[in-house]
Design an enzyme around this catalytic site. Sequence first.
Site, PDB file in Angstrom:
ATOM      1  N   LYS A 139      44.406 -17.498  61.695  1.00 49.36           N
ATOM      2  CA  LYS A 139      44.995 -18.575  60.900  1.00 49.36           C
ATOM      3  C   LYS A 139      45.362 -18.049  59.523  1.00 49.36           C
ATOM      4  O   LYS A 139      44.690 -17.138  59.046  1.00 49.36           O
ATOM      5  CB  LYS A 139      44.066 -19.783  60.801  1.00 49.36           C
ATOM      6  CG  LYS A 139      42.641 -19.548  60.299  1.00 49.36           C
ATOM      7  CD  LYS A 139      42.286 -18.971  59.029  1.00 49.36           C
ATOM      8  CE  LYS A 139      42.472 -19.115  57.681  1.00 49.36           C
ATOM      9  NZ  LYS A 139      41.922 -18.269  56.683  1.00 49.36           N
ATOM     10  N   ARG A 143      43.453  -9.712  48.904  1.00 45.24           N
ATOM     11  CA  ARG A 143      44.567 -10.345  49.632  1.00 45.24           C
ATOM     12  C   ARG A 143      44.677 -11.825  49.277  1.00 45.24           C
ATOM     13  O   ARG A 143      45.755 -12.399  49.310  1.00 45.24           O
ATOM     14  CB  ARG A 143      44.416 -10.157  51.147  1.00 45.24           C
ATOM     15  CG  ARG A 143      43.284 -10.907  51.756  1.00 45.24           C
ATOM     16  CD  ARG A 143      43.339 -10.987  53.289  1.00 45.24           C
ATOM     17  NE  ARG A 143      42.188 -11.720  53.782  1.00 45.24           N
ATOM     18  CZ  ARG A 143      42.097 -13.043  53.821  1.00 45.24           C
ATOM     19  NH1 ARG A 143      43.104 -13.799  53.435  1.00 45.24           N
ATOM     20  NH2 ARG A 143      41.002 -13.632  54.237  1.00 45.24           N
TER      21      ARG A 143
END
Length: 360
Positions: free
Chosen positions: A114, A182
Amino acid sequence: MSPFPRALPTPEHPDPRDAPALRWGVLGPGVIAADFTTALHRHTTQRVVAVGSRDAARAAAFAARHGVARAHGSYEELVADPGLDVVYVATPTSEHTAHALLAIAAGRHVLVEKPLARTAVEGVAIRAAAEARGVLALEAMKTLYLPHLQVLRRLLADGAIGEVRSAAAALGMPTPFDARTRLFDPALGGGVALDIGVYPVAFVHAVAGDIERVAARGTRAPSGVDDDIDAELTHAAGVRSRVTATWRRAVDGGAIVQGSRARVVLGAPFHNLAPLTLSDPAGSTIAFDERRWPGREGMAFEAAALARWVEIDDRAAVRTAGDASLAVLRVLDRIRDCVGAASADGTDFGNRLSKSSSPG
Ligand SMILES: NC(=O)c1ccc[n+]([C@@H]2O[C@H](COP(=O)([O-])OP(=O)(O)OC[C@H]3O[C@@H](n4cnc5c(N)ncnc54)[C@H](OP(=O)(O)O)[C@@H]3O)[C@@H](O)[C@H]2O)c1
């Protein structure tokens, strides 16, 4: 009007061990790939038999740590491994589409972490490629497969909750800004909406249906990605829901569905296996509190779901799940649009701080 239930319905698939065993390849041996592999090997008959990294030594280290038979020094080699049924794409969100397309082109089913992709446009490309190649592509939206969500779906279908009147879900994971991760990097698909906002949006979509209107506000981190979002969503039936996702604040982290007859409250954090309580205005209450698959161990259920669908080639079930993933991505597109979040996917989200829009 049927009486308040004496017992809660049981989950349709209470044990991920009963799914047919597939041979899995892990693409991108990072943090979540390690947790996924552990969950599979601990709680299912699924087996990770190969891993692929951009670096042969990293692949070998992951293989040794997790008892994985084959280590490949490139993603191309991994997807070409003839001993695989399915590839689990566990790279940063910015890479999901390219890596899913790589595995699909090699004829592998894919489970993509996801959010399925950065944008709805990318998500549509994954689905189109999978359908053209005759393989199944599923988003690893673990929450929707967990036992408490299975119970909730049955309560909704049985009419125990009545008509859904409103819903809300929130996740808050206070995270200091760090441009090197990230999470905060626009080039890697960072931002709180894509990272954890996807869970509350998937939840309210699952319980209240299609979303027609999005009004959102939020803040951005110094790198430009969204780091705190609140959105009010209007569903097709006029039902409204509220979603929150934040790295700036601690929030309750639960979820609620208010129906015409009863309400359901999920404990925090609702996106992992959590207690579920059904109650009605007369004070009746009943709870489901399963604890066998805590935290990320619940990923066993999403893998088992895909394994069942692969076994019987249930394209309709995967299409329905894909419809939900795409609907959620459209809402996330709009939320980021409203917040003016930085994006490295070519989408111009402008610089508007607060507005309403329809997900289109
Ligand atoms: N379901 C959940 O509970 C959950 C939780 C956390 C994260 N996630 C999702 O899982 C995905 C990965 O998150 P993570 O926390 O596991 O990330 P991570 O630890 O950074 O791992 C990502 C892996 O992808 C590979 N990779 C490929 N291209 C890359 C690039 N350009 N930059 C960095 N790494 C690259 C790297 O492996 P090699 O270089 O060795 O090939 C790296 O180990 C995200 O989409 C995130 O949303 C899901």
